[in-house]
Design a protein around this motif. Sequence first.
Motif, PDB file in Angstrom:
ATOM      1  N   MET A   1       0.834  -1.190   0.000  1.00 46.03           N
ATOM      2  CA  MET A   1       0.000   0.000   0.000  1.00 46.03           C
ATOM      3  C   MET A   1       0.875   1.249   0.000  1.00 46.03           C
ATOM      4  O   MET A   1       0.558   2.210  -0.660  1.00 46.03           O
ATOM      5  CB  MET A   1      -0.929  -0.039   1.216  1.00 46.03           C
ATOM      6  CG  MET A   1      -1.941   1.063   1.264  1.00 46.03           C
ATOM      7  SD  MET A   1      -3.291   0.925   0.109  1.00 46.03           S
ATOM      8  CE  MET A   1      -4.454  -0.011   0.980  1.00 46.03           C
ATOM      9  N   ALA A   2       1.979   1.217   0.716  1.00 46.76           N
ATOM     10  CA  ALA A   2       2.871   2.364   0.780  1.00 46.76           C
ATOM     11  C   ALA A   2       3.530   2.604  -0.575  1.00 46.76           C
ATOM     12  O   ALA A   2       3.864   3.729  -0.927  1.00 46.76           O
ATOM     13  CB  ALA A   2       3.927   2.145   1.853  1.00 46.76           C
ATOM     14  N   ASP A   3       3.723   1.512  -1.346  1.00 49.12           N
ATOM     15  CA  ASP A   3       4.344   1.628  -2.648  1.00 49.12           C
ATOM     16  C   ASP A   3       3.453   2.430  -3.604  1.00 49.12           C
ATOM     17  O   ASP A   3       3.935   3.234  -4.386  1.00 49.12           O
ATOM     18  CB  ASP A   3       4.612   0.229  -3.204  1.00 49.12           C
ATOM     19  CG  ASP A   3       5.491   0.269  -4.438  1.00 49.12           C
ATOM     20  OD1 ASP A   3       6.323   1.198  -4.521  1.00 49.12           O
ATOM     21  OD2 ASP A   3       5.335  -0.606  -5.294  1.00 49.12           O
ATOM     22  N   MET A   4       2.129   2.239  -3.543  1.00 43.68           N
ATOM     23  CA  MET A   4       1.212   2.992  -4.395  1.00 43.68           C
ATOM     24  C   MET A   4       1.197   4.455  -4.019  1.00 43.68           C
ATOM     25  O   MET A   4       1.126   5.309  -4.887  1.00 43.68           O
ATOM     26  CB  MET A   4      -0.198   2.428  -4.262  1.00 43.68           C
ATOM     27  CG  MET A   4      -0.364   1.360  -5.225  1.00 43.68           C
ATOM     28  SD  MET A   4      -1.752   0.925  -5.960  1.00 43.68           S
ATOM     29  CE  MET A   4      -2.947   1.553  -6.614  1.00 43.68           C
ATOM     30  N   SER A   5       1.260   4.739  -2.757  1.00 48.69           N
ATOM     31  CA  SER A   5       1.253   6.122  -2.303  1.00 48.69           C
ATOM     32  C   SER A   5       2.500   6.844  -2.791  1.00 48.69           C
ATOM     33  O   SER A   5       2.436   8.008  -3.181  1.00 48.69           O
ATOM     34  CB  SER A   5       1.172   6.169  -0.779  1.00 48.69           C
ATOM     35  OG  SER A   5       1.247   7.500  -0.343  1.00 48.69           O
ATOM     36  N   ALA A   6       3.623   6.153  -2.794  1.00 45.17           N
ATOM     37  CA  ALA A   6       4.868   6.765  -3.247  1.00 45.17           C
ATOM     38  C   ALA A   6       4.813   7.054  -4.746  1.00 45.17           C
ATOM     39  O   ALA A   6       5.263   8.110  -5.195  1.00 45.17           O
ATOM     40  CB  ALA A   6       6.039   5.854  -2.924  1.00 45.17           C
ATOM     41  N   SER A   7       4.254   6.130  -5.524  1.00 43.78           N
ATOM     42  CA  SER A   7       4.183   6.356  -6.965  1.00 43.78           C
ATOM     43  C   SER A   7       3.184   7.471  -7.292  1.00 43.78           C
ATOM     44  O   SER A   7       3.409   8.253  -8.214  1.00 43.78           O
ATOM     45  CB  SER A   7       3.826   5.070  -7.692  1.00 43.78           C
ATOM     46  OG  SER A   7       2.537   4.641  -7.320  1.00 43.78           O
ATOM     47  N   ALA A   8       2.073   7.552  -6.555  1.00 40.33           N
ATOM     48  CA  ALA A   8       1.112   8.628  -6.773  1.00 40.33           C
ATOM     49  C   ALA A   8       1.739   9.970  -6.408  1.00 40.33           C
ATOM     50  O   ALA A   8       1.553  10.961  -7.115  1.00 40.33           O
ATOM     51  CB  ALA A   8      -0.143   8.386  -5.955  1.00 40.33           C
ATOM     52  N   ASN A   9       2.496   9.986  -5.333  1.00 41.14           N
ATOM     53  CA  ASN A   9       3.168  11.216  -4.902  1.00 41.14           C
ATOM     54  C   ASN A   9       4.190  11.645  -5.954  1.00 41.14           C
ATOM     55  O   ASN A   9       4.305  12.827  -6.286  1.00 41.14           O
ATOM     56  CB  ASN A   9       3.838  10.998  -3.545  1.00 41.14           C
ATOM     57  CG  ASN A   9       4.351  12.291  -2.959  1.00 41.14           C
ATOM     58  OD1 ASN A   9       3.969  13.368  -3.389  1.00 41.14           O
ATOM     59  ND2 ASN A   9       5.230  12.175  -1.982  1.00 41.14           N
TER      60      ASN A   9
END
Length: 78
Positions: A1-9
């Motif tokens: 889940m943290a990986d998606m947040s990083a890519s969106a950021n």
Amino acid sequence: MADMSASANLAMTHLVPLAKDLDENKVTPGVLGFIVFAVMALAVWALMKSMNRHMVKVDFTESEAAPTGAPAQGSASK
């Protein structure tokens, strides 16, 4: 889940400078607006051609009216 947040950021940080390059007081419909308008214009043109073909087929001459009190031709009275 943290990986998606990083890519969106990361995506947002790359898009923000692009958004700043646009004039904030200028609004345009763009290519999609042109395509929608062109499709609507073609549809109206096709409908007008169809209506013209149908209106040519209409006979505007009135048939002779039946005398008052007499039933119209083709109607069955029971």
